[in-house]
Design an enzyme around this catalytic site. Structure first.
Site, PDB file in Angstrom:
ATOM      1  N   ARG A 171     -15.017 -59.971 -24.840  1.00  0.00           N
ATOM      2  CA  ARG A 171     -15.416 -59.056 -25.918  1.00  0.00           C
ATOM      3  C   ARG A 171     -16.653 -59.567 -26.650  1.00  0.00           C
ATOM      4  NH1 ARG A 171      -9.699 -56.774 -28.383  1.00  0.00           N
ATOM      5  NH2 ARG A 171      -9.341 -55.419 -26.605  1.00  0.00           N
ATOM      6  N   LYS A 206       3.848 -44.292 -17.990  1.00  0.00           N
ATOM      7  CA  LYS A 206       4.502 -43.105 -18.540  1.00  0.00           C
ATOM      8  C   LYS A 206       3.589 -41.895 -18.665  1.00  0.00           C
ATOM      9  CE  LYS A 206       7.715 -45.470 -21.613  1.00  0.00           C
ATOM     10  NZ  LYS A 206       7.873 -45.748 -23.039  1.00  0.00           N
ATOM     11  N   GLY A 226      -7.119 -51.904 -20.041  1.00  0.00           N
ATOM     12  CA  GLY A 226      -6.957 -53.315 -19.694  1.00  0.00           C
ATOM     13  C   GLY A 226      -6.441 -53.549 -18.284  1.00  0.00           C
ATOM     14  N   GLY A 241      -7.869 -47.886 -25.941  1.00  0.00           N
ATOM     15  CA  GLY A 241      -7.466 -46.714 -26.726  1.00  0.00           C
ATOM     16  C   GLY A 241      -8.619 -45.744 -26.931  1.00  0.00           C
TER      17      GLY A 241
HETATM   18  P1  AMP Z   1      -0.211 -48.104 -18.812  1.00  0.00           P
HETATM   19  O1  AMP Z   1      -0.339 -49.118 -19.909  1.00  0.00           O
HETATM   20  O2  AMP Z   1       0.445 -46.835 -19.221  1.00  0.00           O
HETATM   21  O3  AMP Z   1      -1.505 -47.894 -18.049  1.00  0.00           O
HETATM   22  O4  AMP Z   1       0.826 -48.722 -17.797  1.00  0.00           O
HETATM   23  C1  AMP Z   1       0.570 -49.892 -17.089  1.00  0.00           C
HETATM   24  C2  AMP Z   1       1.863 -50.443 -16.595  1.00  0.00           C
HETATM   25  O5  AMP Z   1       2.503 -49.512 -15.754  1.00  0.00           O
HETATM   26  C3  AMP Z   1       1.676 -51.699 -15.771  1.00  0.00           C
HETATM   27  O6  AMP Z   1       2.196 -52.783 -16.478  1.00  0.00           O
HETATM   28  C4  AMP Z   1       2.461 -51.412 -14.505  1.00  0.00           C
HETATM   29  O7  AMP Z   1       3.290 -52.488 -14.106  1.00  0.00           O
HETATM   30  C5  AMP Z   1       3.312 -50.234 -14.884  1.00  0.00           C
HETATM   31  N1  AMP Z   1       3.660 -49.424 -13.706  1.00  0.00           N
HETATM   32  C6  AMP Z   1       2.826 -48.897 -12.810  1.00  0.00           C
HETATM   33  N2  AMP Z   1       3.499 -48.262 -11.844  1.00  0.00           N
HETATM   34  C7  AMP Z   1       4.808 -48.382 -12.133  1.00  0.00           C
HETATM   35  C8  AMP Z   1       6.011 -47.933 -11.510  1.00  0.00           C
HETATM   36  N3  AMP Z   1       5.980 -47.236 -10.365  1.00  0.00           N
HETATM   37  N4  AMP Z   1       7.182 -48.233 -12.105  1.00  0.00           N
HETATM   38  C9  AMP Z   1       7.208 -48.928 -13.248  1.00  0.00           C
HETATM   39  N5  AMP Z   1       6.112 -49.381 -13.887  1.00  0.00           N
HETATM   40  C10 AMP Z   1       4.922 -49.116 -13.332  1.00  0.00           C
END
Ligand code: AMP
Length: 395
Positions: free
Chosen positions: A35, A197, A350, A373
């Site tokens: 950063r 999610k 990230g 974000g």
């Molecule tokens: P995000 O912060 O929403 O981009 O989510 C990132 C996280 O999603 C990472 O830590 C991944 O390990 C998790 N992730 C990605 N694919 C899956 C999956 N199929 N099941 C559970 N967690 C997941």
């Protein structure tokens, strides 16, 4: 929005908002200097122009209290090393100490002031606090894209209290690249959205379905979409509350001729651990007590072909639980495909940043955003309050 090279800063006191919110270990050592390095171009430009550069930043969430472990002092030492010039640290960002330090500066000097958030006025966007900061400046420069989606005195109210303001090169690049990708893109425009999610990125998906030609959905969130299509997804991550939203996104895509690409196969495991039993199967035959943790090889090929067809690609979120080796191939493979595509490629967040670095292709991505974000809010179609403030003040 004016950029720093459009304002006269020679010999002037330049107050620059940076994002030095770096990770620090228990011993007070900065563990990742990315950063700080992201601002070097704008900092060096100010030095070359003979400005008196006063840097301001926040670190962590001290909520208006002085919290020793959230001092910016270690950043001054890191910056001194990077610039090959001593960057004095001042242990307050307003008041007598700050004023004295600024008064003593010579052209080409750089100083760093203490954490803005030791004063509650910053996050409150307090005009009085903004006026105190502005008293240290002839020109205000905002280079902190990563916080541009949140109003604070140091990026919003301050623009009404200074005579001149503009964006630094980092903030300008972030907005310019984003606009090239999303406002007037070379098509086909593909968006890749992954991560855990749907609920975290529902606004992003709803906005993208209005904008892109191809929407590639992977990661944990894909299983909510597959469930919404009526598939049995075993113990894969699923958000029942989001099933209707997922359906409506797919319907909207259909009516707007947007191609939605979802996994056709996946890597499944009996548990989300490195030592789990692992297999690959079609999304139509996920065993009831297993979970999908990565895209499978057939999906990799389909997503790779789509990416090769695209002229512009934006990407946020991994295709699987890529932190664990057995579930990392989909994300790393896609990173290599995006890098080799020849398209304008912009990634943010990230995990995606870390994935392209681990895949060894970060230098082949057109632009890696410094804002998680903030990047997501741009993808949601929102405007950045700090950018609006710069534009309003004529900066
Ligand atoms: P995000 O912060 O929403 O981009 O989510 C990132 C996280 O999603 C990472 O830590 C991944 O390990 C998790 N992730 C990605 N694919 C899956 C999956 N199929 N099941 C559970 N967690 C997941």
């Amino acid at each position: 929005m004016n950029s720093i090279d459009q304002v006269d800063i020679s010999g002037k006191r330049v107050l620059m908002r940076v994002d030095f919110n770096v990770p620090v270990d228990a011993g007070g050592n900065v563990t990742d200097t990315t950063r700080i390095k992201a601002h070097l171009r704008t900092i060096r430009y100010c030095m070359e122009k003979g400005a008196k550069l006063v840097l301001i930043s926040h670190m962590g969430r001290p909520k208006g209290q002085r919290v020793d472990k959230l001092t910016l002092k270690p950043c001054a030492a890191i910056l001194s090393g990077l610039l090959g010039k001593e960057v004095p640290f001042v242990d307050d960002c307003v008041g007598e100490k700050a004023q004295k330090a600024v008064d003593a500066m010579k052209p080409g000097d750089v100083i760093l002031l203490e954490n803005l958030r030791f004063h509650i006025g910053d996050e409150k966007n307090d005009p009085d606090f903004a006026r105190q900061l502005a008293g240290l400046a002839d020109v205000y420069i905002d280079d902190a894209f990563a916080v541009a989606h949140r109003k604070a005195a140091s990026n919003s109210a301050i623009t009404e209290a200074v005579k001149a303001c503009a964006a630094g090169f980092l903030l300008k690049d972030e907005i310019d690249y984003f606009n090239r990708a999303m406002k007037d893109p070379q098509r086909p425009l593909a968006a890749i959205i992954g991560g855990a999610k749907v609920s975290d990125k529902i606004g992003v998906l709803e906005n993208l379905v209005d904008t892109v030609n191809m929407l590639i959905i992977g990661g944990g969130m894909a299983f909510t979409f597959l469930r919404a299509m009526g598939k049995e997804i075993g113990r894969s991550i699923c958000e029942p509350d989001m099933l209707d939203k997922a359906k409506s996104i797919m319907e909207k895509a259909g009516s707007k001729n947007v191609r939605i690409l979802l996994p056709v196969d996946c890597v499944v495991a009996d548990k989300a651990e490195a030592g789990a039993s692992v297999n690959t199967c079609s999304v139509d035959s996920i065993p009831a007590d297993w979970m999908g943790l990565d895209i499978g090889p057939a999906t990799q090929k389909i997503f790779g072909d789509a990416v090769r067809e695209a002229k512009t690609i934006v990407w946020n979120g991994p295709m699987g639980m890529f932190e664990l080796e057995p579930f990392s191939k989909g994300t790393f493979g896609l990173a290599r495909d995006v890098a080799a595509s020849g398209a304008l490629s912009i990634i943010g967040g990230g995990d995606t940043d870390s994935a392209v670095h681990k895949a060894g292709v970060s230098d082949k991505i057109s632009y890696i955003s410094t804002g998680g974000g903030a990047f997501l809010e741009l993808l949601e179609g929102k405007t950045m309050p700090a950018v609006d403030a710069l534009e309003r003040c004529g900066g």
